[in-house]
Scaffold this motif. Sequence first.
Motif, PDB file in Angstrom:
ATOM      1  N   ARG A 178      48.071 -33.808  19.001  1.00 27.09           N
ATOM      2  CA  ARG A 178      47.149 -34.947  18.924  1.00 27.09           C
ATOM      3  C   ARG A 178      45.704 -34.468  19.072  1.00 27.09           C
ATOM      4  N   GLU A 179      45.486 -33.602  20.000  1.00 29.68           N
ATOM      5  CA  GLU A 179      44.135 -33.090  20.237  1.00 29.68           C
ATOM      6  C   GLU A 179      43.591 -32.385  18.996  1.00 29.68           C
ATOM      7  N   ARG A 180      44.443 -31.601  18.342  1.00 25.01           N
ATOM      8  CA  ARG A 180      44.016 -30.899  17.117  1.00 25.01           C
ATOM      9  C   ARG A 180      43.709 -31.891  15.990  1.00 25.01           C
ATOM     10  N   ILE A 181      44.543 -32.915  15.845  1.00 28.06           N
ATOM     11  CA  ILE A 181      44.341 -33.893  14.771  1.00 28.06           C
ATOM     12  C   ILE A 181      43.063 -34.685  15.002  1.00 28.06           C
ATOM     13  N   VAL A 182      42.856 -35.143  16.223  1.00 26.26           N
ATOM     14  CA  VAL A 182      41.645 -35.905  16.522  1.00 26.26           C
ATOM     15  C   VAL A 182      40.411 -35.039  16.294  1.00 26.26           C
ATOM     16  N   ALA A 183      40.499 -33.768  16.651  1.00 20.52           N
ATOM     17  CA  ALA A 183      39.372 -32.862  16.428  1.00 20.52           C
ATOM     18  C   ALA A 183      39.068 -32.717  14.938  1.00 20.52           C
ATOM     19  N   ARG A 184      40.109 -32.662  14.116  1.00 18.67           N
ATOM     20  CA  ARG A 184      39.912 -32.569  12.660  1.00 18.67           C
ATOM     21  C   ARG A 184      39.267 -33.832  12.113  1.00 18.67           C
ATOM     22  N   LEU A 185      39.698 -34.986  12.611  1.00 20.95           N
ATOM     23  CA  LEU A 185      39.115 -36.244  12.154  1.00 20.95           C
ATOM     24  C   LEU A 185      37.665 -36.374  12.630  1.00 20.95           C
ATOM     25  N   ALA A 186      37.398 -35.919  13.845  1.00 18.33           N
ATOM     26  CA  ALA A 186      36.023 -35.950  14.343  1.00 18.33           C
ATOM     27  C   ALA A 186      35.125 -35.059  13.491  1.00 18.33           C
ATOM     28  N   GLN A 187      35.642 -33.908  13.093  1.00 17.08           N
ATOM     29  CA  GLN A 187      34.876 -33.015  12.230  1.00 17.08           C
ATOM     30  C   GLN A 187      34.652 -33.645  10.858  1.00 17.08           C
ATOM     31  N   ALA A 188      35.656 -34.361  10.365  1.00 19.65           N
ATOM     32  CA  ALA A 188      35.509 -35.059   9.077  1.00 19.65           C
ATOM     33  C   ALA A 188      34.409 -36.114   9.166  1.00 19.65           C
TER      34      ALA A 188
ATOM     35  N   THR B  41      56.336 -36.237  10.304  1.00 19.34           N
ATOM     36  CA  THR B  41      56.366 -35.589   9.002  1.00 19.34           C
ATOM     37  C   THR B  41      56.009 -34.112   9.113  1.00 19.34           C
ATOM     38  N   SER B  42      56.509 -33.326   8.171  1.00 17.06           N
ATOM     39  CA  SER B  42      56.169 -31.908   8.140  1.00 17.06           C
ATOM     40  C   SER B  42      54.931 -31.659   7.284  1.00 17.06           C
ATOM     41  N   GLU B  43      54.497 -32.708   6.568  1.00 15.97           N
ATOM     42  CA  GLU B  43      53.304 -32.586   5.745  1.00 15.97           C
ATOM     43  C   GLU B  43      52.061 -32.581   6.639  1.00 15.97           C
ATOM     44  N   PRO B  44      51.103 -31.707   6.359  1.00 13.29           N
ATOM     45  CA  PRO B  44      49.884 -31.677   7.171  1.00 13.29           C
ATOM     46  C   PRO B  44      49.031 -32.921   6.952  1.00 13.29           C
ATOM     47  N   LEU B  45      48.274 -33.265   7.941  1.00  9.83           N
ATOM     48  CA  LEU B  45      47.377 -34.407   7.826  1.00  9.83           C
ATOM     49  C   LEU B  45      46.353 -34.142   6.725  1.00  9.83           C
TER      50      LEU B  45
END
Length: 256
Positions: free
Chosen positions: A184-194, A133-137
């Motif tokens: 993937r690394e960026r997304i996981v980092a965002r979820l870890a920060q959440a 998807t082009s929508e951001p997580l």
Amino acid sequence: MMKLIVSFTACLMTLCGIMSIQVPDQDCKVLFIGDSITDGGWGRSGGSMAPSEERNQKDPNHIFGHGYMEMCAAHFQSTYPQRDFHFFNRGISGNTLSDLTQRWDKDALALHPDVVSILVGTNDADTYLNAHTSEPLDDRKWKEEYRGLLHTLRQQNPNVIIVLGTPFVAKAGRIGQRDDYAARERIVARLAQAVRQLAQEENVICIPFDELFSDLQQEAIRPDYWIWDGIHPTTAGHRRMADLWIRLMEGVLTQD
């Protein structure tokens, strides 16, 4: 290593507040729930995504699976037999946060746990990437869904002790070779920060597994030493996860 020391210090500050909550002297129920990293093939699942009710929950040699959860249970049950700790593994391979939400009543609330340790996020990143998807997580929406699970635990038991593990990833194995690894690394980092933010906002314990593996990977003799496929820890990686969990939780679970 500095990042882990900072997170460890922050966690200790949270623990100061948690320590005022008394866990039962006996018959303390400790639940680990999440995805395949926690699952470890518990209940003779053979690594499948079998639901909890289809797994063997009576065989003491297989009820914990093989991973950090089993190591944590082994430590507390062998070191403190007088406490009669009861551990439960309810990790299921492939689960996202939404999957946890769907089974929360039967696999979390129905057990009436005194301590709940949650590790989820890596499959959410995988699902997002595979959707192309082009929508951001929407990590804010993700965090609020996660918050809802914590609130249901507290509604059932205001004194429940909640532990949130941060998701992680490593540039190793099949995941490390994928073209979308950087994303993937960026997304996981965002979820870890959440997860970190949620832990702070809800005054619960955060276990910084992402920072643990970030430090370990820098010193690894080969990329797959601690995490063999980019997602799943090796036995050595699980040992380090258990060591960190025990170090942060021993004082909480064994206070007089």
